[in-house]
Write an enzyme that holds these catalytic residues in place. Structure first.
Site, short mmCIF file in Angstrom:
data_model
loop_
_atom_site.label_atom_id
_atom_site.label_comp_id
_atom_site.label_asym_id
_atom_site.label_seq_id
_atom_site.Cartn_x
_atom_site.Cartn_y
_atom_site.Cartn_z
CG PHE A 129 0.70 -3.98 0.63
CD1 PHE A 129 2.00 -3.62 0.48
CD2 PHE A 129 0.59 -5.73 0.63
CE1 PHE A 129 3.07 -3.54 1.44
CE2 PHE A 129 1.98 -6.13 1.09
CZ PHE A 129 3.08 -5.67 1.02
CG ASP A 214 -2.94 -8.19 -4.73
OD1 ASP A 214 -3.28 -9.60 -3.94
OD2 ASP A 214 -2.23 -7.94 -4.48
CE LYS A 243 -1.28 -11.19 3.79
NZ LYS A 243 -1.76 -10.16 2.92
C1 LIG Z 1 -0.26 -9.30 1.75
C2 LIG Z 1 -0.41 -9.10 0.75
C3 LIG Z 1 0.58 -9.05 -0.81
C4 LIG Z 1 1.73 -9.97 -0.44
O1 LIG Z 1 1.50 -11.15 0.29
P1 LIG Z 1 3.27 -12.34 0.07
O2 LIG Z 1 2.76 -13.37 0.75
O3 LIG Z 1 3.68 -11.39 1.36
O4 LIG Z 1 4.21 -11.40 -0.83
C5 LIG Z 1 0.11 -8.57 -2.20
N1 LIG Z 1 -0.80 -8.50 -2.33
C6 LIG Z 1 -1.84 -7.91 -1.42
C7 LIG Z 1 -3.94 -7.30 -1.31
C8 LIG Z 1 -1.63 -8.56 0.15
O5 LIG Z 1 -2.48 -8.10 0.84
#
Ligand SMILES: *Cc1c(COP(=O)(O)O)cnc(C)c1O
Length: 393
Positions: A129, A214, A243
């Site tokens: 994700f 990420d 986050k």
């Molecule tokens: C939450 C998340 C995202 C997306 O972040 P947003 O602030 O919702 O755009 C991308 N990568 C990972 C691993 C995430 O947990």
């Protein structure tokens, strides 16, 4: 209550009104223990007094000035990120998706500038994700998030996670980037193996591709280190964060090296709000608290306690077959008998005054405040056990 928002979210049947530390109160005055941390965002709990002060102070000085100018808070936060990571330069944006969007654009442009027009392929993992923009849902390995929005950006290849042979077969001289979550978050708190990240690093080096980690979910202390890559001893070329970076104030960032940063020359990428002084002032204060050795040690210690307690609860109730993750980013994997029912369990927990999360259909996720104390943990676990017992009955 009338809902004026588009129906893409299924809101819980209560409305949070105020919160402090790891406790939340709804509009009816009911209290909840929050072990979800706003989905791994509220890393210092709710309304941490130092962050409230940083926000209040900055709000009297300067809210927004545009990227025609840089500001002290933006330089201050970037300096801290640079001095405490592999990185030399930082780009600020407003979310995780925007951070990954920037990382992917940077990698595409770097490949094109240095190797030529053929070097555009992005390799990503199944079930990963990376956010909800069109590029990031396409790179993400969950077609349910992208299929309705076709035509999608092209030259993206998905490989099974933690499968070194598949990665070896996929990476070629056409590859400009490999993007990996050190722990797959949304799809089930599944850590990458050491060998996998090492293989990704080696393959990227052999083929002139960039390794993007990420760390939107795993970063800023959740695993017990500032960033999860430190556990693996594998250094990325680009790292994305968001986050917990702002602990609840929206901010995202990518970090990269002096070798790659010049690819983002003047005018190549941008953001109206990126580097916003309010977000950076909060992020900068949060950074000092999260990066303090005592905070990271606390995460490690509380993470061990929570993991042990959840494992015991799993054995006692038979609901979980495994507890995995690192630090205070943990997932309870449901026993086969209860597969697919994670959201029933989080709903039951909420009824018992506990906020926890799903991570896919088979995992109950915990991403509490890094400052979680023994009392709140014990009370949360008590409520969780009561919820599980009622759910089983
Ligand atoms: C939450 C998340 C995202 C997306 O972040 P947003 O602030 O919702 O755009 C991308 N990568 C990972 C691993 C995430 O947990």
């Amino acid at each position: 209550m009338q809902n004026y928002l588009t129906p893409n979210f299924s809101f819980a049947p209560m409305i949070p009104e105020r919160a402090l530390g790891s406790r939340v109160w709804d509009t009816e005055g009911r209290e909840y223990i929050d072990l979800s941390g706003g989905i791994a965002v509220n890393a210092l709990g709710h309304c941490h007094p130092d962050l409230v002060a940083a926000l209040a102070e900055q709000s009297q000085k300067l809210w927004h000035i545009s990227n025609i100018y840089t500001t002290q808070p933006a330089q201050e936060l970037a300096k801290k990120l640079v001095e405490n990571t592999f990185a030399d330069k930082v780009f600020f944006c407003n979310s995780g998706a925007e951070a990954n969007e920037a990382a992917l654009k940077l990698a595409r442009k770097y490949g094109r500038d240095h190797f030529g027009e053929h070097k555009t392929e992005i390799i990503s993992c199944l079930n990963s994700f990376h956010g909800r923009t069109l590029f990031t849902v396409s790179v993400g390995g969950q077609p349910k998030y992208s299929k309705d929005y076709a035509p999608l950006p092209s030259d993206i290849t998905h490989v099974p996670f933690n499968d070194i042979a598949a990665l070896e077969a996929a990476v070629s001289d056409k590859t400009c980037a490999v993007i990996i979550e050190p722990i797959q978050g949304e799809s089930g708190i599944l850590p990458a193996t050491q060998e996998y990240l090492q293989a990704a690093r080696r393959l990227c080096d052999e083929h002139g591709a960039l390794l993007i980690l990420d760390e939107v979910q795993t970063g800023m202390g959740h695993t017990g280190k500032l960033f999860a890559y430190e556990h693996y001893g594998v250094t990325p070329d680009i790292l994305s964060s968001a986050k917990a970076l702002g602990c609840g104030f929206p901010i995202g960032a990518i970090m990269t090296t002096d070798k790659i940063a010049p690819t983002f020359g003047p005018g190549t990428h941008g953001s109206t709000f990126g580097g916003n002084p309010m977000a950076c002032a909060v992020g900068s204060r949060a950074f000092d608290i999260i990066n303090a050795p005592e905070t990271l040690a606390h995460v490690e210690q509380q993470g061990q306690k929570l993991q042990t307690a959840l494992r015991e609860l799993g054995v006692k109730t038979g609901v979980f077959k495994e507890v995995r993750g690192m630090g205070l980013l943990l997932g309870c994997v449901l026993a086969d008998k209860y597969a697919g029912k994670a959201s029933e369990i989080t709903a039951a927990a909420l009824k018992h005054g506990l906020m926890v999360l799903v991570a896919g259909a088979n995992v109950v996720r915990f991403a509490p405040s890094l400052l979680l104390n023994d009392e709140d943990m014990a009370e949360g676990l008590k409520r969780f056990e009561a919820a599980l017992n009622e759910w089983l009955a």
